[in-house]
Structures are given as C-alpha cells and as structure tokens.
Design a protein around this motif. Sequence first.
Motif, short mmCIF file in Angstrom:
data_model
loop_
_atom_site.label_atom_id
_atom_site.label_comp_id
_atom_site.label_asym_id
_atom_site.label_seq_id
_atom_site.Cartn_x
_atom_site.Cartn_y
_atom_site.Cartn_z
N LEU A 215 0.81 -1.22 0.00
CA LEU A 215 0.00 0.00 0.00
C LEU A 215 0.84 1.27 0.00
N SER B 178 -5.47 3.25 -5.99
CA SER B 178 -6.62 4.05 -5.55
C SER B 178 -6.79 5.24 -6.48
N CYS C 282 -12.44 -5.15 4.00
CA CYS C 282 -11.70 -3.99 3.49
C CYS C 282 -12.68 -2.86 3.19
N ARG D 123 -13.55 2.85 0.61
CA ARG D 123 -12.82 4.10 0.42
C ARG D 123 -11.68 4.21 1.44
N LEU D 124 -10.63 4.88 1.04
CA LEU D 124 -9.51 5.16 1.92
C LEU D 124 -9.80 6.43 2.73
N ASN E 119 -10.81 2.56 -2.87
CA ASN E 119 -9.76 1.58 -2.57
C ASN E 119 -9.70 0.55 -3.68
N LYS F 97 -8.56 -3.26 -3.28
CA LYS F 97 -9.58 -4.21 -2.84
C LYS F 97 -10.36 -4.75 -4.03
#
Length: 552
Positions: free
Chosen positions: A42, A62, A409, A412-413, A419, A422
């Motif tokens: 990540l 992302s 998961c 959204r981040l 995301n 995922k």
Amino acid sequence: MAWLLQKRQCQEKQEKVGSEESMPQTPPFSAMFDSSGYNRNLYQSAEDSCGGLYYHDNNLLSGSLEALIQHLVPNVDYYPDRTYIFTFLLSSRLFMHPYELMAKVCHLCVEHQRLSDPDSDKNQMRKIAPKILQLLTEWTETFPYDFRDERMMRNLKDLAHRIASGEETYRKNVQQMMQCLIRKLAALSQYEEVLAKISSTSTDRLTVLKTKPQSIQRDIITVCNDPYTLAQQLTHIELERLNYIGPEEFVQAFVQKGPLDNDKSCYSERKKTRNLEAYVEWFNRLSYLVATEICMPVKKKHRARMIEYFIDVARECFNIGNFNSLMAIISGMNMSPVSRLKKTWAKVKTAKFDILEHQMDPSSNFYNYRTALRGAAQRSLTAHSSREKIVIPFFSLLIKDIYFLNEGCANRLPNGHVNFEKFWELAKQVSEFMTWKQVECPFERDRKILQYLITVPVFSEDALYLASYESEGPENHIEKDRWKSLSQWPSGVLASVGVPICQRAPLSVLLMTNLSSDGPCQTPPHPASQSGVLAAVGVPCRHALVPVCFPQ
C-alpha cells in the motif's frame, strides 16, 4: 484539457498505450488476472500520483471516483486495459447506479472526443469510434443485465447511433452488438419464466405417498440407475444455472439497504440477485432431494441401496469437477433424519463416503477442498477437451470468501479515494468464476432425468423426520415427543411444494444458511448477524482420516 494530458502521462507510466492502427485484443477471462495483476503493497509516494490516480509498481491502488471514470473512457491514443474495465464496471455499482455511470461515460465520449461536432476530423473519428464501440461491446457482453434498465438502453442506443452515423462498418458492428445484447436479455427472461413455471407446477409428494401404492412409486434409481449418468445430468443443471449468474450479483448480494460507503449517490436498487438466489435454492433442493430419496423407502435394504447409490453419484461428481453437487449430496446424507438411521447405515459400505467427507472436511478453512479445487482449476487451464475444463465450485464457500473480502476492506480510503486494490482482488475472484461458468457441458442431455431432478417434489424438514421415525423408531424422549407432535399434523402441512418451505427467505439468509449436520436449512441467522455468517458454511463430517483414493 489538463486531465487528458495527465491521462496520457499515466499511459506511458503503465506501458498500456494502445495502437492507433488496431484495436486492443480481448483476452479470455482466464488470462485477465495473473499473479502480478495487482500489488498488495500500500506504499504510495508523490511520484506515484497521476491525475487523481495512485500507483505502485505500475499497479493502480486508488483514485478519486471521477478520475476512475475518466480512466475508463478511451481516446485516440489510449484504450483501458480489460482488467481495469472489468474491475471498475464490477465495483462502480457500490458508488453509483450503472445508468449514472453510463450517462457520464456518454458525456465524456461525446464532449471530449468531439463526437457531437459534425466538422470534426474524420480521420480522428475513425481512430476513436472503434475504441468506444469496443468499450460498449465489452460492457454489454460482460454485464448485459445492466441493460434491463431502460435508462441504460437509452444511453447505449444514443451513443451507438453517433458512432454508427460514421461509416458502414461501424453500423454493422453496432447492429451486431445490439442483437447480441437483445438475445442475452431474451434468454434471461425465458430462463426466469421457466424457473417460475417449475415452482408453480410442483405437487405435494407426501400426499402422493399417502395415496399411491409403494409398488408404483418412482424413485431416482428407477429413473436413472447409473450413478455416472446422474452425475452428468446434475452437471448440466449446475452449468446452466451458473451461466445465468451475472458477475455483478456477487457485489449486489451483500449490499444492505444503506450504502456500504455512506455515499448518497449509491443507488438503492441493488438487490438484483435473482439468478444467484435461484442457484442457492438449487443447492438446498438437491440436498433435500437426496434426503427424501433415502428416507422414503419402507424397507431397510432399499434405503441402504439408495445411500450407496448417492455415494457413487457424489464420487462421480468429484471426478467431473462438480463440487457443488458433491457438497449438496454430502449435506443431504448428513441431515439428521438420514444420519440417525443407524440400522440402515450399518448395511452400507461407507469407505468411499468417508473419503468424500474427508475431501470436503471444513476444518482448516476447507483446506482439502481448496486443494482439490486448485487441482481442478489447473486441469481446466491446460485441458484439451470440454470434459476436463469443468470446474463447478462449492458455491456457498465462494460466496463466503467474497463476502469476507467485501466486509474486511473499506471501499474508500481515509482520503476519500476508492480503494481500488480491494476491487482488484474482488475482480480476480469473480473473473475466475466467469471462466468456469462459460464451459460448455459435454455430456448428452437426458430430458427424463433432468425433468425428475428439477420438478419432483421433496419432503420438508418435518416430513423427513416423520418418514425417518416411521422407518426406524424414535430412540429417546426428545425423538418420541417430536414424532408424536409430527404425527398429529395434517400431511399437507408437513409436505413442501417443490422445495423446502424454509428456502423462501431473504437472499442474505439463503446464502449464509447453516450447512450443519441437520442440513442446509436450519433456523437461519439474522441477515445482519455477522456471527451467523461466520459460522455459516461448513458440513460436519465423521472426520474419517483416510487416504485420498477410491476403492474399486
């Protein structure tokens, strides 16, 4: 057009720039996602940021929703990778309705690609039009059920008309695309009508048993006495029902009334999972059919013969690669009304059954089954015949895996970006299923056997217990009390019409119903209960640890 410049820079970074002279090739689903399809690291650095999209080692991790939509739309020098198209079209419905996405795609194509300008460069049009048409073709081929929405179809026709107004070749391609889509939607409607008709024409089997002499009653062995043939016909049913499940149904299956990402634009009509639901109901039906066939005979030797018959059918399903029917059969034989028939089981040679149970042992997260599935999947990739390409996974476990991925998961981040890492993994799992469901069944169809399997009524759970107690009397006070209670009920109440009554429940319950030793339709957990979901999939076996080989 700053976004277009950024996009071209990203294309160079990814080394995915399309050729101006030819369209990108469309690989099969089996080739879409390899081990390097995405990177789990990540870490993101400043130089990995590009036009609202973030990469690491050339893998998209992302991005903002708007940037991801723009990344979907081709231009003169660019066509999105097919893995990206599939992944974004699959996951975007968590954030917006497909018709909203289609509207945005149409807007970008028309405005940014100058399709609305009659004076635009014809040479440029010849370069961009095939790519837009290719995108629409991939959308209609992979997610055809999106176009049951009139708004989707209206946008599609509008954009296709703009493309077709160019050259005769484009008109033919647009016509071919539309005809293919219409055929798929017509086939889906016909399939749904058949399912509805089957459900409405089933009759009460317990009533038949009360009125029809035992000597003239049919059972599965009188219809098909060859276990291998029955396994083949079960595979026909499995592949047919798998074929009608849209990939988007895996995403839509676990969407609650509220949007998963608390995004107000998330649409509320996502519970369109009727084909997936029909497949889950088929699993339950087959389990109850097996239990019914075993409990129905009056004589002990006939019940024992039926058990051995289904053991042989299950073994053939394993050899074919039909793991869903295999697990349904094991589930049916592990239901309490069947497993309690000790005198019957004493007459059965259970060595082969013990091997099958060992293969489907739920311990260590179904390690044995997953190993067998990987072997079947590898065989499918290198197969030269349709017979060797068959892979029909244990569907409830597949659903469970996707569910945990979805729940484990965030969509959204923290910075609001989607995301996408995922969704790479989600798409990878679904694309593998897409490969398996497209296999043509190589076995000859037997309409008589298929008709029996699909339409013959089966016992409800209470009717199974009653038949079991009548075959081998109750052994304790609990069983005696239950037998007494069941004996007082009218026969019509105890019998189900076609399928067990407990199947008629919300999809979230159907998918996560507990496959315990009492069968697939125990008291279901509350749809919102994660503890019920966590304990959902698993068929307890007798833990027979034996070598994986079948006695001859």
